[in-house]
Enzyme design. Structure first.
Site, short mmCIF file in Angstrom:
data_model
loop_
_atom_site.label_atom_id
_atom_site.label_comp_id
_atom_site.label_asym_id
_atom_site.label_seq_id
_atom_site.Cartn_x
_atom_site.Cartn_y
_atom_site.Cartn_z
N TRP A 112 0.85 -1.18 0.00
CA TRP A 112 0.00 0.00 0.00
C TRP A 112 0.90 1.25 0.00
CZ3 TRP A 112 -0.45 4.20 3.23
CH2 TRP A 112 -1.54 5.05 2.97
N ASP A 166 -16.01 12.16 -2.96
CA ASP A 166 -15.49 10.87 -2.50
C ASP A 166 -16.34 10.33 -1.36
OD1 ASP A 166 -13.27 8.85 -1.49
OD2 ASP A 166 -12.49 9.64 -3.38
N ASP A 167 -15.79 9.46 -0.58
CA ASP A 167 -16.45 8.77 0.53
C ASP A 167 -17.13 9.76 1.49
OD1 ASP A 167 -17.11 6.82 2.32
OD2 ASP A 167 -15.06 6.14 2.69
N ARG A 174 -10.15 -2.44 7.89
CA ARG A 174 -10.73 -1.10 7.76
C ARG A 174 -12.20 -1.13 8.23
NH1 ARG A 174 -12.03 3.32 3.25
NH2 ARG A 174 -10.72 4.96 4.03
N LYS A 219 -16.38 6.59 -9.08
CA LYS A 219 -15.15 5.99 -8.55
C LYS A 219 -15.55 4.74 -7.79
CE LYS A 219 -11.38 6.95 -5.25
NZ LYS A 219 -10.63 8.01 -4.55
N TRP A 220 -15.13 3.58 -8.29
CA TRP A 220 -15.52 2.28 -7.70
C TRP A 220 -14.34 1.76 -6.88
CZ3 TRP A 220 -19.35 -1.53 -10.21
CH2 TRP A 220 -19.37 -2.74 -9.51
N ASP A 221 -14.53 1.74 -5.58
CA ASP A 221 -13.45 1.38 -4.66
C ASP A 221 -13.66 -0.03 -4.10
OD1 ASP A 221 -11.18 1.83 -3.14
OD2 ASP A 221 -11.87 3.73 -2.31
N CYS A 250 -10.50 1.65 -8.45
CA CYS A 250 -9.71 2.02 -7.28
C CYS A 250 -9.83 0.91 -6.26
CB CYS A 250 -10.24 3.33 -6.70
SG CYS A 250 -9.43 3.80 -5.15
N ASP A 262 -2.79 5.33 -3.17
CA ASP A 262 -3.27 6.30 -2.19
C ASP A 262 -2.15 7.26 -1.79
OD1 ASP A 262 -5.90 5.62 -2.02
OD2 ASP A 262 -5.70 4.39 -0.22
C1 GLA Z 1 -9.65 4.35 -0.43
C2 GLA Z 1 -9.29 5.06 -1.71
C3 GLA Z 1 -9.15 6.54 -1.43
C4 GLA Z 1 -10.43 7.08 -0.85
C5 GLA Z 1 -10.79 6.30 0.40
C6 GLA Z 1 -12.16 6.68 0.90
O1 GLA Z 1 -8.58 4.37 0.47
O2 GLA Z 1 -8.15 4.52 -2.28
O3 GLA Z 1 -8.83 7.23 -2.62
O4 GLA Z 1 -11.46 6.98 -1.80
O5 GLA Z 1 -10.81 4.90 0.16
O6 GLA Z 1 -12.52 5.99 2.03
#
Ligand code: GLA
Length: 732
Positions: A185, A353-354, A433, A467-469, A517, A539
């Protein structure tokens, strides 16, 4: 080997096979060819298919005498017979027999379109009604050949497939130098080159299931005889198009043939295949370059832009992502303020984002709400529609983050559907997480994930980017959906389920930009990438680290897809202070974005950022659609790096040069020779993103021939760590 009488040599070229005295079979040559490469097989009825050659295209593959069994490595060696090299296939037949002997049973060819031809080689077991079809697709202009296998059978009961590779590649040389991509990471895709020694090497991921590319990528480059050069020598590159557990094995045998075997990882993954069912492997993507690693990368980049990346020919928008600028702490005003500033900077899209969802369990940190994809009413009382409309009113596109495969234990989803969580019966479900993985082998979960995407897009007609994480690996596998005797199917079924969802989502939303992502670059492979427009490379947004990460990623994956953001200084992941210019100069070598609170940029920095964004708009087509030339590696311990993009018509080029840390006394120049320019053209060289009125290049605004720029090069005065230069060359 016995030579064939000249008269008989032309017969195979006509597709004829003859039997010579003594029962020896004359093989037919099967050539899978691209413009500059060829994979040559020798086939004869009821005999193993022999691999003859993969490499430069020959003037005419010669026929040769084929003595049946031990004439060369098999193209797809099964366990059985006398195969002693790496095995592609191992099966337990319905009656318990462990052996398989695959022989040729015909082939077919068809043009998929003007640039692609598929060859299917049919193999059958000598004893049992079991077949394997090898599908080769030649991508002619890009010198890429993809290979996958499909197994089926008509035995009386299911067969148990222990291992089934996508491709095997036997190569012959005196020495092999393997380049592969290792990391963790925040430091993905670190380039390592090593000489293969007896015993070989395995690159694999066997227990994560998801996030399989966090530490190693299922891709490689291989140079014969000498360590790889950027622009000379024979180099093979390969990338497995698979987002699950994988294994790439590089095994030299006692005759010094190197057997490369690539495919899904067989660890705890045996598959029961019912009669009439087909088991299909992912594709292995291969390219051959006679001009070093550089051409191998350019082949893959061209191929992916045309065949393995959504909207591969369309330049990407410059975006501001809210994550590092706001994290979970935002309300409507925070976001509209960021949009105001983004628009003023010349940015083209805003991505939320989140943190925008969950009401019973609000997503105000990473501990709750994941899975509950309803807009958080407290933070965003007017909903996403209002924000997306606001973005559009500012001339921005609007995008939003989802992580639909995962769930926080503290969520309504986990309360309502405990049966959807991946788990081993009776054991505690490990968290990472603070979250669990949903069981995508279950069609109900596939429908849910698809619906999350659909419902999110439906929040506003102005959402054009997702953005698909995916922020944790599987580890402790187990599916409540799969029966007890099919638990080993989980790994493949998860990825097949994911791809089914991707397919359905793409069919319904062909125009949406989707970012791949996974805590950064933990899901970076051509299996997933083909449904996406880009990937989040790491990240870690520290520009100094990004030079190394992006240099590695660029070996296999194209710059147009490499999301690269300017973030704050000190950097949030590393604490490192990096000048804004350096941060821009690095981010502009990929798909430029920003990821910070723009109101924190002030004064001269603000003006610099505005100018840099304008500059990026000028060079964007060259960076995103041009050819990459690596000029100086950040891995060779000299503390600097340089790369250039050259437009396809060679009328334009952009050079990026970075001083990462001390490499000489102050006053020394960084001399770089360009590559890929047209020697006969004359170029005007202009420095972009200048920090002062004095250029770091003494020839700024002057003209030079391509020949001169490639032979004499440019001298850049960037002697201090974190100094950098961007030169734009345009045909006069
Ligand atoms: C992951 C992604 C980040 C961000 C966070 C949000 O770590 O890689 O870019 O979107 O989640 O929780």
């Amino acid at each position: 080997m016995t030579r064939i009488p000249p008269l008989l040599r032309f017969l195979p070229l006509l597709g004829l096979a003859v039997t010579l005295p003594g029962g020896q079979k004359q093989a037919e040559i099967l050539e899978i060819a691209t413009a500059g490469s060829a994979l040559v097989l020798a086939v004869a009825p009821d005999a193993p298919v022999v691999f003859r050659h993969y490499g430069g295209r020959t003037a005419g593959a010669d026929a040769f005498l084929y003595k049946g069994h031990r004439d060369g490595p098999e193209v797809y060696p099964a366990f059985g017979g006398t195969n002693f090299a790496n095995l592609a296939l191992s099966v337990v037949h319905a009656d318990g027999s462990l052996t398989t002997e695959l022989v040729y049973a015909g082939h077919e060819r068809r043009a998929l379109d003007a640039g692609r031809e598929e060859t299917v080689v049919h193999l059958k077991d000598k004893l049992y009604p079991l077949t394997v079809d090898l599908h080769f697709t030649a991508h002619k202009a890009e010198d890429v050949i993809t290979q996958r296998a499909v197994l089926s059978h008509r035995e009386k009961a299911p067969v148990r497939v222990e291992t089934i590779a996508s491709a095997c590649l036997p190569l012959q040389a005196g020495a092999y130098y393997l380049t592969h991509f290792h990391g963790a990471w925040g430091r993905e895709m670190r380039v390592t080159e090593e000489k293969l020694t007896p015993g070989g090497k395995i690159i694999e991921e066997y227990r994560k299931g998801v996030q399989t590319t966090m530490s190693d990528n299922p891709s490689f480059m291989l140079a014969l005889e000498h360590p790889a050069d950027e622009e000379a020598g024979e180099v093979y590159a390969g990338a497995l198009a698979w987002s699950g557990n994988y294994r790439l094995s590089f095994a030299p045998d006692e005759l010094e043939t190197l057997h490369i075997t690539a495919g899904m990882n067989p660890f705890a993954a045996a598959r029961m295949v019912a009669p009439g069912e087909a088991l299909e492997t992912p594709a292995m993507v291969l390219t051959y370059s006679a001009r070093g690693r550089g051409q191998a990368s350019r082949n893959l980049h061209d191929w992916s832009r045309r065949h393995a990346l959504a909207h591969g020919g369309e330049p990407r928008a410059i975006l501001l992502n809210s994550w590092e600028g706001a994290y979970f702490a935002f309300d409507e005003k925070t976001l509209t303020g960021m949009m105001d500033d983004a628009a003023a900077l010349g940015i083209e899209m805003f991505v939320l984002d989140d943190g925008w969802f969950g009401n019973k369990h609000p997503r105000n940190d990473a501990r709750a709400g994941l899975g509950d994809w309803q807009v958080n009413r407290q933070k965003l009382p007017r909903g996403i529609g209002h924000l997306a409309d606001y973005a559009v009113s500012k001339g921005l596109r609007f995008g939003i983050w989802i992580e639909p495969e995962m769930v926080n234990p503290r969520s309504e989803l986990a309360e309502n559907h405990p049966e959807w969580v991946v788990k081993s019966p009776g054991r505690e479900i490990p968290q990472r997480r603070n979250q669990w993985v949903l069981d995508l082998s279950n069609p109900a979960v596939q429908d849910f994930v698809e619906k999350v995407f659909d419902d999110t897009v439906a929040l506003s007609p102005n959402i054009t980017y997702i953005k698909w994480d995916a922020n944790r690996p599987v580890w402790s596998a187990g599916s409540e959906y799969l029966p007890a005797d099919r638990q080993t199917h989980f790994w493949k079924d998860y990825v097949d389920g994911l791809y089914k969802v991707y397919e359905r989502v793409r069919a319904k939303h062909p125009d949406i930009t989707i970012q791949l992502c996974s805590s950064g670059g933990a899901r970076l492979d051509y299996g997933a990438l083909k449904y996406h427009d880009e990937f989040w490379a790491s990240d870690n947004t520290n520009a100094v680290d990004r030079v190394l990460i992006q240099y590695g990623a660029g070996m296999i994956y194209p710059a147009i897809a490499t999301a690269s953001h300017v973030s704050a200084s000190p950097n949030h992941q590393t604490g490192m202070m990096v000048p804004l210019k350096f941060r821009f100069d690095v981010a502009m070598s990929g798909r430029l974005g920003m990821e910070l609170q723009p109101k924190d940029i002030a004064g001269a920095d603000l003006e610099f950022a505005r100018r840099a964004i304008q500059n990026y708009k000028r060079i964007r087509p060259v960076v995103q659609l041009g050819d990459l030339y690596r000029l100086c590696s950040p891995y060779d311990e000299k503390g600097r790096a340089a790369l250039a993009y050259v437009s396809k018509d060679r009328k334009e080029a952009v050079l990026f040069a970075y001083n990462l840390y001390h490499f000489h006394a102050r006053g020394f120049t960084f001399d770089v020779k360009l590559k890929g320019l047209d020697p006969a053209k004359t170029y005007t060289v202009s420095e972009l993103n200048m920090k002062t009125s004095k250029s770091v290049f003494p020839g700024n605004k002057k003209t030079f021939t391509g020949d001169y720029l490639m032979k004499a090069g440019v001298s850049l005065s960037i002697p201090r760590p974190q100094e950098s230069a961007v030169l734009h060359m345009t045909e006069k």
